[in-house]
Design a protein around this motif. Structure first.
Motif, PDB file in Angstrom:
ATOM      1  N   LEU A  14       0.749  -1.196   0.136  1.00 25.38           N
ATOM      2  CA  LEU A  14      -0.009   0.001   0.014  1.00 25.38           C
ATOM      3  C   LEU A  14       0.947   1.147   0.085  1.00 25.38           C
ATOM      4  O   LEU A  14       2.064   1.294   0.554  1.00 25.38           O
ATOM      5  CB  LEU A  14      -0.854   0.059   1.205  1.00 25.38           C
ATOM      6  CG  LEU A  14      -2.127  -0.915   1.356  1.00 25.38           C
ATOM      7  CD1 LEU A  14      -2.810  -0.896   2.716  1.00 25.38           C
ATOM      8  CD2 LEU A  14      -3.057  -0.611   0.085  1.00 25.38           C
ATOM      9  N   ALA A  68      -3.248   5.221   3.928  1.00 28.60           N
ATOM     10  CA  ALA A  68      -3.672   3.568   3.883  1.00 28.60           C
ATOM     11  C   ALA A  68      -2.667   2.706   4.816  1.00 28.60           C
ATOM     12  O   ALA A  68      -3.166   1.637   5.313  1.00 28.60           O
ATOM     13  CB  ALA A  68      -3.413   3.329   2.269  1.00 28.60           C
ATOM     14  N   ILE A  93      -8.483  -3.019   2.029  1.00 29.06           N
ATOM     15  CA  ILE A  93      -8.065  -1.664   2.134  1.00 29.06           C
ATOM     16  C   ILE A  93      -7.821  -1.064   0.479  1.00 29.06           C
ATOM     17  O   ILE A  93      -8.531  -0.193   0.451  1.00 29.06           O
ATOM     18  CB  ILE A  93      -6.915  -1.492   2.904  1.00 29.06           C
ATOM     19  CG1 ILE A  93      -7.111  -1.596   4.416  1.00 29.06           C
ATOM     20  CG2 ILE A  93      -6.769   0.119   2.869  1.00 29.06           C
ATOM     21  CD1 ILE A  93      -6.150  -1.612   5.459  1.00 29.06           C
ATOM     22  N   LEU A 112     -10.216   1.867  -1.271  1.00 34.36           N
ATOM     23  CA  LEU A 112      -9.839   3.410  -1.621  1.00 34.36           C
ATOM     24  C   LEU A 112      -9.751   3.149  -3.246  1.00 34.36           C
ATOM     25  O   LEU A 112      -9.114   4.146  -3.896  1.00 34.36           O
ATOM     26  CB  LEU A 112      -8.046   3.420  -1.173  1.00 34.36           C
ATOM     27  CG  LEU A 112      -8.249   3.707   0.289  1.00 34.36           C
ATOM     28  CD1 LEU A 112      -6.904   3.584   0.814  1.00 34.36           C
ATOM     29  CD2 LEU A 112      -8.791   4.885   0.815  1.00 34.36           C
TER      30      LEU A 112
END
Lengths: 158, 92, 104
Positions: free
Chosen positions: A99, A104, A150, A154
């Motif tokens: 990430l 994040a 995640i 996003l």
């Protein structure tokens, strides 16, 4: 266009929050509307509409995943604590993160701290330092799974 | 209404008191900090149970504010640790 | 209020207290600061989750129930960041994790 859409969504979210905080009472809606407007303006100022794009589907997926996993995490650690003999095999691991730096990664670290068997210790430039309660478990696989969740929220589909 | 809230609030309070043993024993400063963590979750739980038991809904707002402040303080704390680094820390 | 909701609420409250107890036992029994952090961040947060859900089942209105449920993610965020700060500090101070008996 994105700004108007973002303002609308955030306004709705703040209105819901106000309704919750006022416990559904309606006599203060005048004040409420003013505060909702100000909060929306402030949020657009602090976090521009282009900077944040959350996928509702990703969010739902993350939410259910997180709920199930935190129940697992709590039960697992409760059993470990209450069992007569302590059966732990702790270790410090360094795992690579994919990430991007910033929010994040902080989100990843915080999520991992609440998931079964992992505890974030340090976010490095390329690696995440983790303490695990049981090194015999497939930790790297679980971390990759959380990263993918995640990324989906996003909108950074891998 | 169930009559569980009072005993459960007392039970959580007993948990917090037991955790003070850890603060007393240490052995490191980090161990003592753990109690702060427990007082956050435990304190919010106790406030909510007492609010229900005593029929005082304002305690829910108190718990909400406590949780909100804890979240903001945590974020500020983490941000500081993030930018300052702790280059001056030495091994004991 | 229906009897089913009342029973479910009571069960959740008792389960919540049990998780708090497990967290405290872990805090006292686990061998080092990292393992103790595991116990607190996971067991106590689930304990609070159960308590919040149990109380919201008895709430007099939907808005009150949502308000109660809102507290949970806030406390989760707070304890995750605080736990990170403590773990990072401990690591920087050179506290090595307990490795288990078979390695010694």
């Amino acid at each position: 266009m994105t700004v108007i859409a973002a303002a609308l969504w955030r306004g709705v979210a703040f209105a819901l929050l106000w309704w919750t905080l006022a416990e559904g009472r309606t006599e203060n809606w005048g004040l409420g509307l003013a505060i909702i407007g100000l909060a929306t303006l402030a949020s657009l100022r602090l976090l521009p509409a282009t900077a944040l794009r959350l996928s509702p589907r990703g969010l739902l997926g993350f939410g259910t995943f997180f709920l199930v996993q935190s129940i697992r995490a709590g039960t697992q650690v409760a059993i470990m604590a209450l069992r007569h003999r302590l059966d732990l095999a702790p270790a410090m691991l360094e795992l690579p993160i994919t990430l991007p730096p910033g929010a994040a990664r902080i989100w990843l670290a915080n999520t991992l701290s609440l998931l079964p068997g992992t505890l974030s210790v340090d976010i490095g430039a390329t690696h995440l330092r983790l303490h695990v309660l049981d090194r015999r478990l497939p930790i790297a696989h679980e971390v990759a799974q959380v990263e993918a969740r995640i990324a989906a929220v996003l909108g950074m589909e891998k | 209404m169930t009559a569980l809230e009072w005993p459960l609030a007392l039970f959580l309070l007993a948990n917090l008191l037991a955790a003070l043993l850890r603060a007393a024993r240490g052995p490191t400063a980090a161990d003592r900090m753990l109690v702060a963590l427990l007082f956050g979750t435990g304190g919010v739980g106790i406030l909510l149970l007492l609010g229900r038991a005593g029929g005082n809904p304002a305690l829910v707002d108190a718990a909400l504010v406590l949780a909100l402040l804890a979240a903001i303080a945590g974020a500020a704390f983490a941000r500081r640790a993030w930018t300052d680094g702790d280059a001056d820390e030495r091994r004991p | 209020m229906s009897a089913v909701l009342e029973v479910a609420s009571a069960l959740l409250l008792v389960a919540g207290a049990a998780f708090y107890l497990a967290g405290t036992v872990g805090l006292l029994r686990f061998p080092d600061v990292y393992a103790r952090l595991h116990a607190l961040t996971k067991a106590d947060n689930l304990g609070l989750g159960c308590v919040v859900l149990g109380l919201s089942l008895q709430a007099e209105s939907l808005a009150v129930a949502v308000k109660l449920l809102l507290i949970w993610p806030l406390v989760l965020a707070a304890s995750a960041t605080l736990s990170y700060s403590i773990a990072r500090r401990a690591d920087r101070l050179g506290i090595t994790p307990w490795q288990g008996k078979e390695d010694r």
